[in-house]
Motif scaffolding. Structure first.
Motif, PDB file in Angstrom:
ATOM      1  N   ASN A   3       0.833  -1.200   0.000  1.00 50.96           N
ATOM      2  CA  ASN A   3       0.000   0.000   0.000  1.00 50.96           C
ATOM      3  C   ASN A   3       0.867   1.248   0.000  1.00 50.96           C
ATOM      4  O   ASN A   3       1.865   1.334   0.722  1.00 50.96           O
ATOM      5  CB  ASN A   3      -0.913   0.018   1.228  1.00 50.96           C
ATOM      6  N   ASN A   5       0.574   5.322   0.596  1.00 44.03           N
ATOM      7  CA  ASN A   5      -0.239   6.428   1.090  1.00 44.03           C
ATOM      8  C   ASN A   5       0.098   7.703   0.330  1.00 44.03           C
ATOM      9  O   ASN A   5       1.271   8.061   0.193  1.00 44.03           O
ATOM     10  CB  ASN A   5       0.003   6.661   2.583  1.00 44.03           C
ATOM     11  N   HIS A  24      -8.094   6.878  -5.398  1.00 46.24           N
ATOM     12  CA  HIS A  24      -9.133   6.224  -4.600  1.00 46.24           C
ATOM     13  C   HIS A  24      -9.502   4.852  -5.169  1.00 46.24           C
ATOM     14  O   HIS A  24      -9.717   3.898  -4.415  1.00 46.24           O
ATOM     15  CB  HIS A  24     -10.380   7.117  -4.554  1.00 46.24           C
ATOM     16  N   THR A  30      -3.734   4.509  -1.027  1.00 43.74           N
ATOM     17  CA  THR A  30      -4.692   5.071  -0.077  1.00 43.74           C
ATOM     18  C   THR A  30      -4.561   6.585  -0.133  1.00 43.74           C
ATOM     19  O   THR A  30      -3.467   7.124   0.095  1.00 43.74           O
ATOM     20  CB  THR A  30      -4.420   4.580   1.360  1.00 43.74           C
ATOM     21  N   LEU A  32      -4.859   9.747   1.550  1.00 43.46           N
ATOM     22  CA  LEU A  32      -4.987  10.200   2.936  1.00 43.46           C
ATOM     23  C   LEU A  32      -5.654  11.554   3.046  1.00 43.46           C
ATOM     24  O   LEU A  32      -6.326  11.842   4.041  1.00 43.46           O
ATOM     25  CB  LEU A  32      -3.607  10.250   3.609  1.00 43.46           C
ATOM     26  N   THR A  49     -10.791  10.817   4.675  1.00 37.10           N
ATOM     27  CA  THR A  49      -9.603  11.573   4.295  1.00 37.10           C
ATOM     28  C   THR A  49      -9.455  12.798   5.187  1.00 37.10           C
ATOM     29  O   THR A  49     -10.402  13.222   5.858  1.00 37.10           O
ATOM     30  CB  THR A  49      -9.647  11.997   2.820  1.00 37.10           C
TER      31      THR A  49
END
Length: 348
Positions: A3, A5, A24, A30, A32, A49
């Motif tokens: 993942n 971020n 998204h 991800t 944030l 978020t």
């Protein structure tokens, strides 16, 4: 799946349309949050978020690994440099920065920090350009002798976005629409030997360049990249002429309009041009002359972010590298020099 971020530096049109939907949707990213200066809107569209109050707040968040610099061009150098110095991977929208020297400096900084630095040249994944690229790569036109790529519009009024109209290192049509067509030309053909440019201001009350016609000169080929705001009935945006034939194609990618209308990038109709915009191929294949419309390939900006993900997780090259950004800036700087001096600029 690893993942990554990510955070945006703006949640205006570009954040809402070109970046957030793809970050998204991609299972490896991800989102944030975003730096939001006044209106706090990102959490309404993407629950969970965070709205950051400053660049410093974004860079201080140790969870963030990737920063998208999607702010006005005159801020790109400063913000990208700060993000790289904070240990973040960076995507920078076009135009990359204000000049070649800034581009080279950021490229060197990313290398020194062991970080990924990519330019967001999304128009490489437009339906029209993907189709043109496919025709050229298949050799359907033979050796290209001349090509023309334009980004022509009919918008004589000044933009309400003052950063596009107020003189600065990032203002003007060349660092807006011009960055797209220059990148498309270099993507197809690489760097030219020299540049000759005509740059003008054509709209009433305009303070910045709003017309350009740049000739990229190769050993055996000439490529025009052109843009302006007084093309109510434009000619084909892609006109390619080779030793075997011709390909003409309109600029008709639908992704931006679809995304603005709320379509999700995983919709089956996403990126699909209407059949009325098919390009015309007139050439010779195996001794037979053909003249027919060519089915347009779907546009897909998801491919850009998938390539970014692979770059970050598998240490592959960025989909649009910092060197690509340097090369575009070299053409832009040479174009302004050519227009000012009225002569051909040798790129060496």
């Amino acid at each position: 799946m690893t993942n990554i971020n990510a955070a945006l530096l703006s949640f205006g049109m570009s954040g809402k349309v070109f970046h957030a939907p793809f970050l998204h949707l991609h299972p490896g990213f991800t989102l944030l949050g975003s730096w939001e200066r006044s209106t706090k809107a990102i959490a309404d569209q993407y629950p969970g978020t965070h709205s950051y109050d400053s660049l410093e707040a974004v860079l201080a968040d140790d969870r963030i690994e990737l920063v998208v610099v999607n702010t006005p061009t005159y801020t790109h150098y400063e913000y990208a440099k700060a993000a790289l110095n904070a240990g973040k991977h960076v995507i920078v929208e076009k135009a990359f920065v204000g000049c070649t020297a800034e581009a080279v400096e950021l490229q060197a900084l990313a290398r020194a920090q062991g970080l990924k630095l990519a330019v967001f040249q999304n128009r490489r994944w437009d339906s029209d350009f993907k189709t043109v690229q496919n025709v050229v790569r298949q050799g359907l036109l033979g050796d290209i002798v001349e090509a023309s790529i334009d980004f022509a519009r009919y918008t004589p009024q000044l933009s309400p976005k003052t950063h596009k109209e107020k003189p600065s290192a990032g203002a003007g049509i060349i660092k807006d629409l011009g960055a797209h067509v220059i990148d498309q030309a270099l993507c197809l053909f690489g760097m030219p030997r020299s540049v000759f440019a005509d740059i003008a201001t054509t709209r009433a009350d305009s303070q910045v360049d709003d017309y350009f016609d740049i000739l990229l000169k190769y050993d055996k080929m000439r490529v025009h990249v052109k843009g302006g705001y007084f093309f109510r009935e434009p000619t084909p945006s892609f006109a390619f002429f080779g030793t075997k034939g011709t390909f003409l194609k309109s600029r008709a990618d639908v992704q931006e309009d679809q995304l603005k209308a709320g379509m999700k990038p995983n919709d089956p109709q996403y990126g699909v041009e209407p059949d009325t915009e098919q390009g015309l191929l007139h050439t010779e294949v195996e001794g037979k002359v053909i003249r027919e419309n060519i089915q347009t390939l779907p546009g897909d900006y998801k491919e850009y972010y998938e390539a970014v993900y692979q770059s970050l997780t598998s240490d592959l090259p960025e989909p649009v590298t910092a060197q690509d950004g340097v090369n575009v800036m070299r053409i832009i700087d040479a174009a302004f020099e050519s227009a000012e001096q009225g002569k051909v600029i040798d790129l060496g």
